[in-house]
Design a protein around this motif. Sequence first.
Motif, short mmCIF file in Angstrom:
data_model
loop_
_atom_site.label_atom_id
_atom_site.label_comp_id
_atom_site.label_asym_id
_atom_site.label_seq_id
_atom_site.Cartn_x
_atom_site.Cartn_y
_atom_site.Cartn_z
N TYR A 36 0.65 -1.14 -0.04
CA TYR A 36 0.12 -0.06 0.05
C TYR A 36 0.91 1.30 0.01
N LEU A 37 2.11 1.29 0.57
CA LEU A 37 3.08 2.58 0.48
C LEU A 37 3.19 2.73 -1.03
N THR A 38 3.76 1.75 -1.77
CA THR A 38 4.03 2.00 -3.18
C THR A 38 2.83 2.22 -4.12
N ASN A 39 1.62 1.51 -3.92
CA ASN A 39 0.65 1.58 -4.80
C ASN A 39 -0.65 2.32 -4.27
N GLY A 40 -0.60 2.61 -3.14
CA GLY A 40 -1.88 3.34 -2.53
C GLY A 40 -2.88 2.43 -1.92
N PHE A 41 -3.75 2.90 -1.18
CA PHE A 41 -5.14 1.85 -0.60
C PHE A 41 -6.33 2.61 -0.81
N TRP A 42 -7.43 1.96 -1.13
CA TRP A 42 -8.63 2.68 -1.26
C TRP A 42 -9.66 1.49 -0.72
N ALA A 43 -10.39 1.75 0.36
CA ALA A 43 -11.35 1.03 0.80
C ALA A 43 -12.56 1.05 -0.22
N MET A 44 -13.16 0.22 -1.03
CA MET A 44 -14.38 0.31 -1.69
C MET A 44 -15.61 0.29 -1.07
N ASN A 45 -15.69 -0.15 0.30
CA ASN A 45 -16.79 -0.12 1.02
C ASN A 45 -16.34 -0.14 2.56
N ARG A 46 -17.49 -0.07 3.45
CA ARG A 46 -17.03 0.17 4.79
C ARG A 46 -16.26 -1.35 5.60
N SER A 47 -16.60 -2.25 4.78
CA SER A 47 -16.00 -3.49 5.36
C SER A 47 -14.53 -3.59 4.85
N GLU A 48 -13.90 -2.94 3.94
CA GLU A 48 -12.50 -2.95 3.72
C GLU A 48 -12.04 -2.06 4.45
N GLU A 49 -12.48 -1.17 5.34
CA GLU A 49 -11.60 -0.15 6.03
C GLU A 49 -10.77 -0.84 7.36
N LEU A 50 -9.66 -0.40 7.36
CA LEU A 50 -8.46 -1.37 8.15
C LEU A 50 -8.64 -0.81 9.61
N PRO A 51 -8.64 -1.59 10.69
CA PRO A 51 -8.56 -0.99 11.98
C PRO A 51 -7.06 -0.76 12.03
N ASN A 52 -6.77 0.11 13.24
CA ASN A 52 -5.53 0.38 13.71
C ASN A 52 -5.25 0.45 15.00
N PRO A 53 -4.72 -0.74 15.59
CA PRO A 53 -4.72 -0.55 17.01
C PRO A 53 -3.76 0.07 17.53
N GLY A 54 -4.16 0.88 18.58
CA GLY A 54 -3.00 1.78 19.20
C GLY A 54 -3.36 3.32 18.72
N LEU A 55 -3.91 3.38 17.34
CA LEU A 55 -4.29 4.69 17.15
C LEU A 55 -5.25 5.29 17.58
N THR A 56 -5.21 6.50 18.17
CA THR A 56 -6.32 7.37 18.88
C THR A 56 -6.51 8.89 18.07
N VAL A 57 -7.64 9.34 18.06
CA VAL A 57 -7.73 10.78 17.64
C VAL A 57 -8.39 11.26 19.00
N ARG A 58 -8.09 12.71 19.25
CA ARG A 58 -8.72 13.44 20.26
C ARG A 58 -9.23 14.52 20.07
N PHE A 59 -10.62 14.62 20.54
CA PHE A 59 -11.40 15.84 20.15
C PHE A 59 -11.20 16.97 21.34
N LEU A 60 -10.89 18.18 21.25
CA LEU A 60 -10.41 19.20 22.38
C LEU A 60 -11.99 19.41 22.96
N VAL A 61 -12.19 19.23 24.03
CA VAL A 61 -13.75 19.42 24.82
C VAL A 61 -13.58 21.13 25.15
N ARG A 62 -12.38 21.27 25.92
CA ARG A 62 -12.09 22.57 26.35
C ARG A 62 -10.75 22.79 27.05
N MET A 63 -10.21 24.15 27.13
CA MET A 63 -9.17 24.35 27.52
C MET A 63 -9.42 25.41 28.65
N GLU A 64 -8.33 25.52 29.77
CA GLU A 64 -8.83 26.11 30.88
C GLU A 64 -7.41 26.74 31.60
N ASP A 65 -7.14 27.85 31.92
CA ASP A 65 -6.17 28.13 32.65
C ASP A 65 -6.04 27.99 34.17
#
Length: 253
Positions: free
Chosen positions: A75-104
């Motif tokens: 996939y590094l050389t050729n790229g990757f495209w999921a054609m449907n939801r079942s082809e989307e690949l999980p990534n153990p350990g990867l997280t995303v974080r939404f900022l809820v708030r910041m405070e002094d």
Amino acid sequence: LPSQISEKIKEMQEKGLELSAADLYSLEQVSLKDGIVQFGRGCTGELISAEGLLITNHHCGYGQIQAHSSVEHDYLTNGFWAMNRSEELPNPGLTVRFLVRMEDVTEAVLNGYVSTMSEEQRLETVAKNSKKIIEEAQKEGISYSADILPLFYGNVYYMFVYQVFSDVRLVGAPPSSIGKFGGDTDNWMWPRHTGDFSLFRIYADKNNNPAPYSEENVPYRPKHFFNISLDGVQEGDFTFVYGFPGSTREYIL
């Protein structure tokens, strides 16, 4: 900082911004911060659909693309495209974080500190107070995480409260010849003609809350997402960057 944007909003509007301070950062209404994530531990991602699709840099998703690659599926050389939801690949350990708030939280962090303390005693006081503040903040919501950081070279302390999602799946990425075109050679040369992007999707439980990977999870429904303009930008358009810089020395003369 986004929470201080009201101090600069008039100047930004004079330069062409058509949004209010509350549109950029607000605790009372949906704002731009609700469509932006910290991807992994050091990148920015933006939600671009009502079904959890996010876009980030190719180099930010590089590790995940590499982890899914093999001799049979480079996939590094050729790229990757999921054609449907079942082809989307999980990534153990990867997280995303939404900022809820910041405070002094400077006053609370320095509670008990006196000027006669040694630096070691000061750091112990800061660590003890910070731990207590963070523990209380993390009780405020599902999968909340909090950090307290010294800003402006230790003159103030800010707490950043996030909601963390751990089911993040790879949706698409161009070949490295596009996504990494120029590499380090052209890294700070402009214009840099690079397709530096990759696509992921955030998944949540049926109640739209963060959850570990499960086949029962569904695409996350974000509070806000960004429409991509096919018109692009024109000379003189107001532009700004909103995200998670790795570091900044803006105030060093």
